[in-house]
Design a protein around this motif. Sequence first.
Motif, PDB file in Angstrom:
ATOM      1  N   UNK A   1     -72.757 -14.925  30.733  1.00 35.10           N
ATOM      2  CA  UNK A   1     -72.652 -15.514  29.400  1.00 35.10           C
ATOM      3  C   UNK A   1     -71.448 -14.884  28.712  1.00 35.10           C
ATOM      4  N   UNK A   2     -70.499 -15.717  28.283  1.00 36.01           N
ATOM      5  CA  UNK A   2     -69.293 -15.236  27.615  1.00 36.01           C
ATOM      6  C   UNK A   2     -69.318 -15.705  26.173  1.00 36.01           C
ATOM      7  N   UNK A   3     -69.451 -14.764  25.241  1.00 35.27           N
ATOM      8  CA  UNK A   3     -69.406 -15.096  23.816  1.00 35.27           C
ATOM      9  C   UNK A   3     -67.936 -15.134  23.417  1.00 35.27           C
ATOM     10  N   UNK A   4     -67.445 -16.328  23.161  1.00 37.86           N
ATOM     11  CA  UNK A   4     -66.029 -16.482  22.855  1.00 37.86           C
ATOM     12  C   UNK A   4     -65.775 -16.702  21.363  1.00 37.86           C
ATOM     13  N   UNK A   5     -66.755 -16.359  20.541  1.00 33.32           N
ATOM     14  CA  UNK A   5     -66.634 -16.637  19.107  1.00 33.32           C
ATOM     15  C   UNK A   5     -65.522 -15.824  18.431  1.00 33.32           C
ATOM     16  N   UNK A   6     -65.117 -14.702  19.007  1.00 36.49           N
ATOM     17  CA  UNK A   6     -64.040 -13.915  18.405  1.00 36.49           C
ATOM     18  C   UNK A   6     -62.679 -14.229  19.024  1.00 36.49           C
ATOM     19  N   UNK A   7     -62.640 -15.180  19.940  1.00 38.28           N
ATOM     20  CA  UNK A   7     -61.404 -15.512  20.632  1.00 38.28           C
ATOM     21  C   UNK A   7     -60.611 -16.544  19.838  1.00 38.28           C
ATOM     22  N   UNK A   8     -59.393 -16.178  19.484  1.00 37.86           N
ATOM     23  CA  UNK A   8     -58.524 -17.100  18.762  1.00 37.86           C
ATOM     24  C   UNK A   8     -57.629 -17.873  19.715  1.00 37.86           C
ATOM     25  N   UNK A   9     -57.231 -17.213  20.829  1.00 36.91           N
ATOM     26  CA  UNK A   9     -56.369 -17.890  21.797  1.00 36.91           C
ATOM     27  C   UNK A   9     -56.369 -17.137  23.116  1.00 36.91           C
ATOM     28  N   UNK A  10     -55.976 -17.856  24.164  1.00 37.84           N
ATOM     29  CA  UNK A  10     -55.813 -17.295  25.503  1.00 37.84           C
ATOM     30  C   UNK A  10     -54.382 -17.546  25.932  1.00 37.84           C
ATOM     31  N   UNK A  11     -53.731 -16.507  26.437  1.00 35.67           N
ATOM     32  CA  UNK A  11     -52.380 -16.731  26.951  1.00 35.67           C
ATOM     33  C   UNK A  11     -52.459 -17.541  28.239  1.00 35.67           C
ATOM     34  N   UNK A  12     -51.363 -18.160  28.615  1.00 30.90           N
ATOM     35  CA  UNK A  12     -51.311 -18.921  29.852  1.00 30.90           C
ATOM     36  C   UNK A  12     -51.646 -18.025  31.050  1.00 30.90           C
ATOM     37  N   UNK A  13     -51.151 -16.795  31.021  1.00 29.93           N
ATOM     38  CA  UNK A  13     -51.420 -15.865  32.111  1.00 29.93           C
ATOM     39  C   UNK A  13     -52.900 -15.490  32.170  1.00 29.93           C
TER      40      UNK A  13
ATOM     41  N   UNK B   1     -67.288 -22.401  16.723  1.00 28.30           N
ATOM     42  CA  UNK B   1     -66.341 -23.145  15.896  1.00 28.30           C
ATOM     43  C   UNK B   1     -65.642 -24.255  16.674  1.00 28.30           C
ATOM     44  N   UNK B   2     -64.994 -25.156  15.955  1.00 31.74           N
ATOM     45  CA  UNK B   2     -64.186 -26.184  16.621  1.00 31.74           C
ATOM     46  C   UNK B   2     -63.064 -25.563  17.475  1.00 31.74           C
ATOM     47  N   UNK B   3     -62.555 -24.405  17.054  1.00 28.24           N
ATOM     48  CA  UNK B   3     -61.522 -23.716  17.843  1.00 28.24           C
ATOM     49  C   UNK B   3     -62.109 -23.258  19.178  1.00 28.24           C
ATOM     50  N   UNK B   4     -63.325 -22.718  19.149  1.00 22.63           N
ATOM     51  CA  UNK B   4     -63.992 -22.311  20.392  1.00 22.63           C
ATOM     52  C   UNK B   4     -64.131 -23.495  21.339  1.00 22.63           C
ATOM     53  N   UNK B   5     -64.576 -24.614  20.807  1.00 18.89           N
ATOM     54  CA  UNK B   5     -64.759 -25.820  21.631  1.00 18.89           C
ATOM     55  C   UNK B   5     -63.413 -26.303  22.186  1.00 18.89           C
ATOM     56  N   UNK B   6     -62.386 -26.271  21.368  1.00 22.90           N
ATOM     57  CA  UNK B   6     -61.070 -26.697  21.815  1.00 22.90           C
ATOM     58  C   UNK B   6     -60.569 -25.807  22.957  1.00 22.90           C
ATOM     59  N   UNK B   7     -60.697 -24.484  22.796  1.00 17.78           N
ATOM     60  CA  UNK B   7     -60.269 -23.562  23.847  1.00 17.78           C
ATOM     61  C   UNK B   7     -61.060 -23.792  25.137  1.00 17.78           C
ATOM     62  N   UNK B   8     -62.353 -23.946  25.003  1.00 18.59           N
ATOM     63  CA  UNK B   8     -63.192 -24.170  26.181  1.00 18.59           C
ATOM     64  C   UNK B   8     -62.845 -25.486  26.853  1.00 18.59           C
ATOM     65  N   UNK B   9     -62.712 -26.556  26.082  1.00 22.32           N
ATOM     66  CA  UNK B   9     -62.391 -27.860  26.666  1.00 22.32           C
ATOM     67  C   UNK B   9     -61.037 -27.840  27.352  1.00 22.32           C
ATOM     68  N   UNK B  10     -60.077 -27.173  26.762  1.00 19.20           N
ATOM     69  CA  UNK B  10     -58.762 -27.087  27.383  1.00 19.20           C
ATOM     70  C   UNK B  10     -58.868 -26.340  28.711  1.00 19.20           C
ATOM     71  N   UNK B  11     -59.557 -25.229  28.719  1.00 21.26           N
ATOM     72  CA  UNK B  11     -59.708 -24.437  29.945  1.00 21.26           C
ATOM     73  C   UNK B  11     -60.494 -25.194  31.006  1.00 21.26           C
ATOM     74  N   UNK B  12     -61.569 -25.847  30.603  1.00 22.23           N
ATOM     75  CA  UNK B  12     -62.411 -26.564  31.557  1.00 22.23           C
ATOM     76  C   UNK B  12     -61.711 -27.798  32.109  1.00 22.23           C
ATOM     77  N   UNK B  13     -60.907 -28.442  31.295  1.00 24.30           N
ATOM     78  CA  UNK B  13     -60.266 -29.670  31.724  1.00 24.30           C
ATOM     79  C   UNK B  13     -59.005 -29.476  32.535  1.00 24.30           C
ATOM     80  N   UNK B  14     -58.311 -28.377  32.329  1.00 25.56           N
ATOM     81  CA  UNK B  14     -57.021 -28.172  32.963  1.00 25.56           C
ATOM     82  C   UNK B  14     -57.130 -27.384  34.259  1.00 25.56           C
TER      83      UNK B  14
END
Length: 101
Positions: free
Chosen positions: A27-39, A59-72
């Motif tokens: 289980x990864x709590x990503x609520x404090x994550x604002x961004x992930x570098x490409x690396x 947050x919507x930012x969490x969902x956006x980061x997750x969707x980007x990571x999961x989709x790409x």
Amino acid sequence: MRIESADAHAAMAAVNAAADGSEYPLLVDMSATASLSRQARSVFTIPCAASRIALLGKSPVDRMLANWSLGVRNLPSPTRFFTSNTEAITWLLENQTTTRT
């Protein structure tokens, strides 16, 4: 918080050390994550001791980061995003024998 490559490597090393040669749901709590570098995103495509990964956000930012990571990315284990801790844990505990392909 911004997650860089070194952070991602350290997190994966900690997961692998805690698992001690076995695989477990993570289980990864990503609520404090604002961004992930490409690396950092590239690091998370490397197989580790996580048999399944539930990304927990609020947050919507969490969902956006997750969707980007999961989709790409082609992730090494089944991974899903949740906003409910209970739903995330329920999913993680289903089919604990899931193996990587």
